[in-house]
Design a protein around this motif. Structure first.
Motif, PDB file in Angstrom:
ATOM      1  N   ARG A 286      -2.199  43.652  77.559  1.00  8.26           N
ATOM      2  CA  ARG A 286      -1.582  42.467  78.165  1.00  8.26           C
ATOM      3  C   ARG A 286      -2.153  42.158  79.553  1.00  8.26           C
ATOM      4  NH1 ARG A 286       3.096  44.974  75.828  1.00  8.26           N
ATOM      5  NH2 ARG A 286       3.811  45.711  77.857  1.00  8.26           N
ATOM      6  N   CYS A 287      -3.060  43.069  80.040  1.00  6.11           N
ATOM      7  CA  CYS A 287      -3.649  42.884  81.378  1.00  6.11           C
ATOM      8  C   CYS A 287      -5.020  42.226  81.263  1.00  6.11           C
ATOM      9  CB  CYS A 287      -3.810  44.240  82.069  1.00  6.11           C
ATOM     10  SG  CYS A 287      -2.258  45.108  82.282  1.00  6.11           S
ATOM     11  N   PRO A 288      -5.486  41.625  82.342  1.00  8.53           N
ATOM     12  CA  PRO A 288      -6.848  41.073  82.341  1.00  8.53           C
ATOM     13  C   PRO A 288      -7.856  42.186  82.064  1.00  8.53           C
ATOM     14  CG  PRO A 288      -5.645  40.415  84.322  1.00  8.53           C
ATOM     15  CD  PRO A 288      -4.808  41.436  83.639  1.00  8.53           C
ATOM     16  N   GLN A 289      -8.867  41.862  81.257  1.00 15.46           N
ATOM     17  CA  GLN A 289      -9.841  42.897  80.874  1.00 15.46           C
ATOM     18  C   GLN A 289     -10.799  43.196  82.024  1.00 15.46           C
ATOM     19  OE1 GLN A 289     -10.590  45.603  79.691  1.00 15.46           O
ATOM     20  NE2 GLN A 289     -10.751  45.212  77.483  1.00 15.46           N
ATOM     21  N   VAL A 290     -11.237  44.456  82.035  1.00 15.82           N
ATOM     22  CA  VAL A 290     -12.210  44.933  83.018  1.00 15.82           C
ATOM     23  C   VAL A 290     -13.589  44.342  82.700  1.00 15.82           C
ATOM     24  CG1 VAL A 290     -13.555  47.041  83.432  1.00 15.82           C
ATOM     25  CG2 VAL A 290     -11.045  47.073  83.658  1.00 15.82           C
ATOM     26  N   ASP A 291     -14.346  44.080  83.744  1.00 14.30           N
ATOM     27  CA  ASP A 291     -15.713  43.573  83.563  1.00 14.30           C
ATOM     28  C   ASP A 291     -16.698  44.746  83.577  1.00 14.30           C
ATOM     29  OD1 ASP A 291     -18.185  42.371  83.654  1.00 14.30           O
ATOM     30  OD2 ASP A 291     -17.961  41.623  85.717  1.00 14.30           O
ATOM     31  N   ASP A 292     -17.333  45.003  82.448  1.00 16.28           N
ATOM     32  CA  ASP A 292     -18.278  46.137  82.410  1.00 16.28           C
ATOM     33  C   ASP A 292     -19.720  45.669  82.223  1.00 16.28           C
ATOM     34  OD1 ASP A 292     -18.217  45.330  79.784  1.00 16.28           O
ATOM     35  OD2 ASP A 292     -18.120  47.368  78.964  1.00 16.28           O
ATOM     36  N   SER A 293     -19.971  44.412  82.600  1.00 11.40           N
ATOM     37  CA  SER A 293     -21.313  43.865  82.364  1.00 11.40           C
ATOM     38  C   SER A 293     -22.396  44.635  83.132  1.00 11.40           C
ATOM     39  CB  SER A 293     -21.370  42.382  82.718  1.00 11.40           C
ATOM     40  OG  SER A 293     -21.006  42.207  84.078  1.00 11.40           O
ATOM     41  N   LEU A 294     -22.035  45.271  84.239  1.00  9.03           N
ATOM     42  CA  LEU A 294     -23.081  45.984  84.997  1.00  9.03           C
ATOM     43  C   LEU A 294     -23.681  47.151  84.202  1.00  9.03           C
ATOM     44  CD1 LEU A 294     -21.744  48.102  88.029  1.00  9.03           C
ATOM     45  CD2 LEU A 294     -20.507  47.752  85.897  1.00  9.03           C
ATOM     46  N   LEU A 295     -22.940  47.629  83.214  1.00 15.74           N
ATOM     47  CA  LEU A 295     -23.485  48.726  82.399  1.00 15.74           C
ATOM     48  C   LEU A 295     -24.477  48.238  81.345  1.00 15.74           C
ATOM     49  CD1 LEU A 295     -20.211  50.735  81.710  1.00 15.74           C
ATOM     50  CD2 LEU A 295     -21.995  51.273  83.383  1.00 15.74           C
TER      51      LEU A 295
END
Lengths: 510, 510
Positions: A193-202
């Motif tokens: 239910r929370c905003p998703q984490v941004d993992d694009s740097l990986l």
């Protein structure tokens, strides 16, 4: 006095013989390591035969009547020193178990799993489970026979579970997994239910050569003894050892994903630190061996997750990563990296899963193996069972066999009953980590400075040095004051993801 | 009919048992390969123990009474097929020889040579023979005991020679070497009166990575089957195999000298092509093994010298080298390269010696070993003996142990009696090469086009495929019509160096 001398000399005989048998077992391990790292493809046929011969030899020598008699004789001797009594008692159990299997069966199983490993590799290349099916069928048939020979109560799968984790049963695992599922689901629901984490740097391009050099530095900084170990590349990351003075790991590199290599390397490092910490003077004897697979896994998980996916580790290592990958990580922060590697999301591949959904990957395999060995699921129906349960437990659609039921090497090796120890390992890891925090002052501060010597020393003294002296639950009680308790894992996870996903505390019901 | 079936079933038993023993022997070879390529240093102690256990196991299984009885029983069976009779007859000889050595002795020798290998490595690092001395003393003592156990006529060294080259004796070798020395001296004298060849183009900087890539291309173009083999780096180039489907070579690279790597690679390739050509269906049986060490060496020498140091090879490969080393070889010609790699000059290092002075390196070692095993030279006096004879035979002053008596790995392995086969190999190589030229039409033209398929096929059919069916002299007679004859080598050398050094023909007296 004469009796004592006699006992000492009998024990000496036992040690020599068991170490000779270990020489043969470890030789087979060298051949297997070579098979998965450097062997040219045409060597596969004779190699399978060579490994089978060594396995058969080790087994038949271990179960020969003269050795069994020696062990039995020594098990009655009260004048044997404490370590000797423990070794003898464990060997007595081992020979009784192994003597249930004929050496010819051991040979046949060894040959079959070598062929099955090659079939699995082919099947993966062709992305087609049917290529693996005939050999897998043979392996499952043999493992069912093995369960029958070993004997069991209530469920044949218990016999196989017991080989990796003594005392483990379907009843105990059903209980643990069912207790784990509800709080895990609750936590996952809150996260969703929370905003998703941004993992694009990986997910940038990380050249293989740079990743390799980073991994070597990682291993060195994290106290892997490279005089007594080495890293190579293999299709599947694994740890193996030929004594506690030669403990090797492998890694694989995906240029599109740095965390894949990083966490698989730390995971294997955790296994390797355990093996390097086993007492070398007990080479080949039970006290020189690891306690159980779940304890082994607790060591890999502790380093991979509790340490490697923690903020202090990220603080110390992100600058190192920036050094190796300046373009990719310039202007990014350790906290961004920390959040990215802790992104929680249902996925297809077990080894790339986050710490929470990981358990469902294990539960699916556990349920599948239980049905397979129990005879209620046939080998042909594995893909359907797999895909259905990935939908049910994780809500993901499996696009093909390679990303589905062909992803793990274990079944090709005949390792049925192995997967559950992964979840147990995570639970033990969280529990040990909590004790370590209390015992090792300022653990976070030390980790943030990449100083692992106190933690490693604590693990060495409390876990590694004991070898097989204690079983998983005894060890857990000695170290943490109680048996396995999912509370530690849930508390650890709750605190971590509350920070990352910033949800309100609702309390965890377990 | 019943008797025939019985023979077939006995032979089946024999094959199975011998192949199991081969599995153990080849497993030990894998452990040795690993020891010299990838093993971390701390693993050395337990590894020595593991190899010793496998050696002891293979030996005790090979010499157990039930197997000896089986071989004896089969050696009386006239209804055995031809290949079977040959295998049995060779195995009968082998078990009789091996049964003279107790398994405990085999274990002790194995452990000692592992330790001695490490001592030799240390001694080389420290450039001090005295570091190697104690272990070498132990090895020599054991080899003398081995000679006594095996039994011999006239000279204990004969027992050791016979292990590598059945039938070889001090008397035969003295004869061959004394016949070789005079024409060799004459040729060297004539060369020494001519202007020296300029080999400066070989002594430039050749980066390791480029040399490695060139070596891989070399192997591929020269028909090495990389599906059934691989190359790795090691302190000392060697070939090993774990079946004819897994034949590995190693190389070492000196950045200041391209020919070092090049000719050591072609040399090992020659060994490897032989092993890859042995019949896979005779795995573990005598007919699946090489004929003798001198025949093995004839294969490495033929490819290294008769082919690799010949003008046609240089014509085809110099452009490849120019591709890999454009700066170093730009503006140079294949003929310049050909002359450079055939420069004749007395030198310190056997493996870098030209084809003529090479024999004196062997003769010095032969004389030394003969005295050592015969008891007229003590281990302490090896450096003095060595240095004196390098002065006497080659006119060179040995500056230190590393470039003197510590240069070869052989003694650390316990290999006494091995060196003479190198010279015999060169003699056989020249003799085979002459026959090959007759049998394979336009061999030079094909070599100049890097087309080795006809030559390889000829070697396969005439030498490789027979395994141990014929001994060295039988094979030589079958292939060339006569036994070993130094005339072929001298004719080959005379023609080659007459061209390179442009001296007048005086005829060779042999």
């Amino acid at each position: 006095m004469e009796h004592a001398a006699n006992t000492a000399s009998l024990y000496e005989q036992y040690v020599t013989e068991l170490q000779r048998i270990a020489d043969v077992r470890y030789s087979a391990a060298v051949l297997q390591w070579d098979q998965e790292t450097y062997m040219p493809p045409a060597g596969a046929g004779f190699r399978a035969q060579q490994i089978a011969t060594l396995s058969e030899l080790a087994h038949s020598r271990f179960t020969q009547p003269s050795f069994i008699n020696l062990v039995n004789e020594l098990s009655d001797r009260k004048d044997l020193h404490d370590a000797g009594q423990k070794n003898i008692s464990l060997s007595k159990y081992d020979v009784e178990q192994q003597a249930k299997l004929p050496s010819a069966f051991v040979r046949r199983l060894s040959e079959t799993v070598s062929r099955s490993f090659n079939a699995w590799m082919d099947a993966r290349r062709q992305n087609d489970f049917r290529v693996f099916l005939p050999l897998l069928g043979e392996v499952v048939e043999l493992k069912k026979q093995e369960a029958d020979m070993l004997g069991y109560e209530s469920h044949p799968y218990n016999a196989l579970l017991n080989e990796y984790e003594r005392g483990s049963t379907v009843e105990l695992l059903d209980n643990t997994f069912s207790r784990l599922q509800e709080p895990l689901r609750n936590l996952l629901d809150r996260i969703s239910r929370c905003p998703q984490v941004d993992d694009s740097l990986l997910h940038q391009h990380f050249p293989e050569q740079d990743q390799w050099q980073f991994s070597m530095q990682l291993l060195e900084k994290m106290n892997y003894d490279l005089q007594a170990g080495r890293q190579d590349k293999a299709e599947h990351p694994f740890t193996t050892n030929f004594s506690s003075r030669d403990v090797r790991i492998t890694t694989r590199i995906d240029e599109q994903d740095l965390s894949n290599m990083t966490y698989s390397t730390i995971h294997e490092l955790g296994h390797a630190l355990y093996e390097q910490g086993l007492p070398a003077d007990q080479y080949g004897l039970p006290l020189g061996e690891y306690a159980s697979l779940s304890i082994h896994e607790s060591q890999s998980r502790l380093w991979e997750n509790n340490i490697g996916r923690g903020m202090p580790w990220c603080q110390s290592f992100f600058p190192v990563m920036q050094h190796f990958f300046p373009k990719q990580f310039g202007g990014r922060s350790a906290e961004q990296y920390y959040r990215a590697v802790n992104k929680v999301t249902p996925s297809l591949i077990r080894t790339e899963a986050d710490e929470l959904t990981y358990h469902f990957h294990v539960i699916i395999r556990y349920e599948l193996e239980k049905s397979l060995i129990g005879g209620t699921l046939s080998v042909e129906d594995i893909p359907a069972f797999w895909n259905e349960n990935y939908q049910k437990y994780l809500g993901v659609t499996v696009p093909d066999d390679r990303r589905g039921c062909l992803q793990d090497v274990h079944w090709s090796h005949g390792s049925f009953g192995y997967f559950p120890t992964y979840s147990l390992g995570s639970l033990y890891a969280a529990q040990f980590f909590e004790s370590a925090k209390t015992a090792v002052g300022q653990l976070d501060e030390k980790t943030a400075k990449a100083d692992y010597s106190d933690l490693l020393q604590w693990l060495r003294q409390n876990i590694h040095i004991h070898g097989r002296r204690f079983n998983s639950e005894e060890l857990c009680k000695n170290v943490t004051g109680e048996g396995i308790n999912i509370r530690y894992f849930m508390q650890y996870a709750e605190a971590k993801y509350r920070f990352i996903y910033a949800f309100q505390t609702e309390g965890i019901a377990i």
